[in-house]
Design a protein around this motif. Structure first.
Motif, mmCIF file in Angstrom:
data_model
loop_
_atom_site.group_PDB
_atom_site.id
_atom_site.type_symbol
_atom_site.label_atom_id
_atom_site.label_comp_id
_atom_site.label_asym_id
_atom_site.label_seq_id
_atom_site.Cartn_x
_atom_site.Cartn_y
_atom_site.Cartn_z
ATOM 1 N N ASP A 118 0.840 -1.196 0.000
ATOM 2 C CA ASP A 118 0.000 0.000 0.000
ATOM 3 C C ASP A 118 0.868 1.236 0.000
ATOM 4 O OD1 ASP A 118 -2.399 -1.352 0.013
ATOM 5 O OD2 ASP A 118 -2.548 -1.379 2.199
ATOM 6 N N TYR A 120 1.945 5.386 -1.829
ATOM 7 C CA TYR A 120 2.374 6.125 -3.010
ATOM 8 C C TYR A 120 3.808 6.558 -2.784
ATOM 9 C CZ TYR A 120 -2.114 6.388 -5.295
ATOM 10 O OH TYR A 120 -3.261 6.054 -5.945
ATOM 11 N N ASP A 150 1.844 4.516 -7.850
ATOM 12 C CA ASP A 150 1.084 3.778 -6.855
ATOM 13 C C ASP A 150 1.897 2.532 -6.514
ATOM 14 O OD1 ASP A 150 -0.714 2.065 -5.537
ATOM 15 O OD2 ASP A 150 -2.408 2.693 -6.780
ATOM 16 N N THR A 151 2.269 2.370 -5.259
ATOM 17 C CA THR A 151 3.133 1.250 -4.868
ATOM 18 C C THR A 151 2.378 -0.066 -4.778
ATOM 19 O OG1 THR A 151 2.873 1.809 -2.530
ATOM 20 C CG2 THR A 151 4.793 2.729 -3.684
ATOM 21 N N ARG A 152 1.089 -0.065 -5.104
ATOM 22 C CA ARG A 152 0.348 -1.320 -5.190
ATOM 23 C C ARG A 152 0.641 -2.029 -6.513
ATOM 24 N NH1 ARG A 152 -5.369 1.137 -3.713
ATOM 25 N NH2 ARG A 152 -4.490 2.594 -5.196
#
Length: 187
Positions: A118, A120, A150-152
């Motif tokens: 989760d 950014y 977005d780190t997802r």
């Protein structure tokens, strides 16, 4: 210390007034006389835990909220960390809502395995060339360029084989935990 204690009464009064309560309203709720509360607020009576606890409970505040916080040193004095070929220099205080770091990556011929979590991340390349693997695509971010993602999405960061890369990286709180402290299983 005395200056801090002198602030308790006015802060107590302000909290009471914010709720639209009279002296009688709060004193009845806290189980004390209105004159005792009036003397506390005016500084004519010294505050004690026995008096403050029922008042703060009724007001829905902490005792800490009544005491001014000392002026803290604004300088960031967190330790630089060296890990996995990176030098991580914190640029924000530990309790900041958004974390910022200067990260130096050692030259690398290949990208590390991608991770997802989760959050950014925003980054700016100060020196060198940064390899950003993002969702299966390689992006080379040059000096003076910025990126946001977005780190997802599966991602990894590394310098190219040309030499080290130095970046400023800004993380949301959840992204900071993953990048600077490692993911579960990576420790």
């Amino acid at each position: 210390m005395n200056a801090a204690l002198e602030q308790i009464g006015p802060r107590l009064r302000a909290a009471r007034r914010e709720r639209g309560w009279t002296l009688d309203d709060l004193s009845a709720r806290a189980g004390m006389s209105a004159s005792t509360l009036s003397r506390l607020e005016s500084g004519k009576r010294q505050a004690s835990l026995a008096l403050l606890l029922p008042l703060t409970r009724q007001l829905g505040i902490r005792i800490d909220d009544l005491v001014p916080h000392g002026s803290s040193d604004p300088r960031v004095r967190r330790a630089i960390e060296r890990r996995d070929g990176m030098i991580i220099a914190p640029l924000t205080l530990d309790h900041s809502p958004v974390q910022t770091f200067k990260v130096t990556y050692a030259a690398s011929g290949q990208a590390p395995p991608p991770r997802i979590h989760d959050g950014y991340e925003w980054l700016y390349v100060l020196r060198g060339r940064l390899r950003l693997m993002l969702d299966g695509h390689e992006h080379v971010i040059e000096r003076g360029e910025a990126a946001e993602f977005d780190t997802r999405l599966p991602h990894s960061l590394s310098a190219t084989a040309d030499g080290p890369a130095e970046i400023i990286s800004i993380f949301s709180a959840s992204g900071e935990r993953m990048h600077t402290h490692g993911a579960a299983g990576d420790l």
